[in-house]
Design a protein around this motif. Structure first.
Motif, short mmCIF file in Angstrom:
data_model
loop_
_atom_site.label_atom_id
_atom_site.label_comp_id
_atom_site.label_asym_id
_atom_site.label_seq_id
_atom_site.Cartn_x
_atom_site.Cartn_y
_atom_site.Cartn_z
N CYS A 1 0.87 -1.18 0.00
CA CYS A 1 0.00 0.00 0.00
C CYS A 1 0.91 1.23 0.00
O CYS A 1 2.08 1.15 0.39
N VAL A 2 0.38 2.35 -0.46
CA VAL A 2 1.18 3.56 -0.63
C VAL A 2 0.43 4.74 -0.03
O VAL A 2 -0.78 4.88 -0.23
N ASP B 1 -3.89 0.90 -2.71
CA ASP B 1 -3.24 -0.40 -2.86
C ASP B 1 -2.18 -0.29 -3.94
O ASP B 1 -1.89 0.80 -4.45
N GLY B 2 -1.58 -1.41 -4.33
CA GLY B 2 -0.51 -1.39 -5.31
C GLY B 2 -0.92 -0.99 -6.70
O GLY B 2 -0.07 -0.66 -7.54
N HIS B 3 -2.24 -1.00 -6.99
CA HIS B 3 -2.74 -0.57 -8.29
C HIS B 3 -3.17 0.89 -8.30
O HIS B 3 -3.56 1.40 -9.34
N GLY B 4 -3.17 1.53 -7.13
CA GLY B 4 -3.64 2.92 -7.05
C GLY B 4 -5.10 3.04 -6.69
O GLY B 4 -5.66 4.13 -6.74
N THR B 5 -5.74 1.95 -6.32
CA THR B 5 -7.14 2.01 -5.88
C THR B 5 -7.21 2.64 -4.50
O THR B 5 -6.52 2.19 -3.58
N VAL C 1 0.25 6.31 -6.10
CA VAL C 1 -0.55 7.23 -5.31
C VAL C 1 -0.59 8.61 -5.95
O VAL C 1 -1.60 9.32 -5.87
N GLU C 2 0.50 9.00 -6.62
CA GLU C 2 0.51 10.27 -7.34
C GLU C 2 -0.45 10.22 -8.53
O GLU C 2 -1.12 11.21 -8.86
N GLN C 3 -0.53 9.06 -9.16
CA GLN C 3 -1.50 8.88 -10.24
C GLN C 3 -2.92 9.02 -9.71
O GLN C 3 -3.77 9.66 -10.34
N LEU D 1 -8.04 12.15 -8.72
CA LEU D 1 -8.90 12.91 -7.80
C LEU D 1 -9.02 14.36 -8.24
O LEU D 1 -10.13 14.93 -8.25
N HIS D 2 -7.92 14.96 -8.62
CA HIS D 2 -7.96 16.37 -8.99
C HIS D 2 -8.45 16.56 -10.42
O HIS D 2 -8.60 17.70 -10.87
#
Length: 270
Positions: free
Chosen positions: A104-105, A139-143, A226-228, A233-234
């Motif tokens: 997780c990130v 998670d590791g996929h950015g979810t 997480v940056e993705q 989100l933005h």
């Protein structure tokens, strides 16, 4: 051309409708018939996507008034609708093995709060202007697994353990619901040995960058997801600047956006 992003699909509505609180019908003084929830939700999504002011919401599109949409958003958030929806979507992803529990990130993002209000603070990265922070764990996929709203002056590391605690029990598989990934990745802003010990006590391996290392060195190959997600989100224009004085209204938009991203992951991940 694809459908407008504020149009609620049948697939998404089937998941949301059972979660909405039921209004008691008044027989003595029924008054005006309330606008259907699905149309109101479209109006809320219109504001989330376009950042239009509530009073200028185009009623000719069938959304109802801006105040009607604002009240429903407030009431649904208070009833925990977005939290419940997020848990439903995470369970579906988990059932289809589309959640990456190997890591997780965590990270945060600062936004301006032009009208101040609760959960705002003087930002050290924006000349002391009032702002808020979005703290996110994926998670590791950015979810998105959990999100927290704080004042702009709150140190990132203080929200590390609250983020871990905010991850709901994710069902969808045989056995106990899952809440913890194997490894936690974070940048240098979370470099505190005391917090590393607390993360280990939760049964998670901390992989937190050390101060003094180059930006993007080593762990960046895992942290970029997480940056993705922050970019996603933005992509919802209402989340780029905080216009709401009330923290619960901005938090409602934030959680709704996380639900929409999680729903998108159901169809995009192989």
């Amino acid at each position: 051309m694809g459908a407008s992003p504020w149009i609620v699909s049948d697939e998404l509505w089937e998941r949301i409708e059972p979660l909405l609180p039921r209004r008691e019908r008044r027989f003595r003084y029924p008054g005006r018939k309330p606008l259907p929830d699905r149309q109101v939700l479209c109006g809320i999504l219109y504001v989330l996507h376009t950042d239009i002011q509530w009073e200028y919401l185009p009623t000719e599109l069938g959304f109802g008034s801006g105040m009607t949409c604002w009240r429903r958003l407030r009431d649904w958030n208070k009833a925990g609708v977005w939290q419940q929806l997020h848990e439903v979507l995470l369970a579906e992803l988990n059932a289809e093995r589309k959640l990456d529990w190997s890591r997780c990130v965590v990270d945060s993002s600062h936004i301006r709060a032009l009208k101040r209000g609760s959960l705002t603070g003087s930002s050290p990265v924006d000349r002391g202007r009032a702002g808020s922070k979005h703290h996110l764990i994926t998670d590791g996929h950015g979810t998105p697994l959990a999100v927290i709203l704080t004042g702009g002056n709150r140190n990132d590391v203080t929200q590390l353990l609250p983020l871990l605690d905010a991850i709901p029990p994710v069902r969808g598989r045989v056995g106990r619901p899952r809440r913890r990934a194997v490894t936690l990745y974070a940048d240098r802003g979370y470099d505190h040995d005391s917090y590393r010990k607390q993360v280990r006590a939760c049964g998670i391996v901390p992989a937190i960058a050390r101060r003094g290392t180059g930006h993007g060195f080593g762990l960046g190959v895992y942290r970029w997801v997480v940056e993705q997600t922050f970019a996603w989100l933005h992509g919802f224009r209402r989340l780029r600047v905080r216009w709401e004085r009330r923290a619960d209204i901005h938090e409602a938009f934030l959680k709704l956006a996380c639900c929409l991203i999680t729903h998108r992951q159901l169809n995009s991940l192989c």
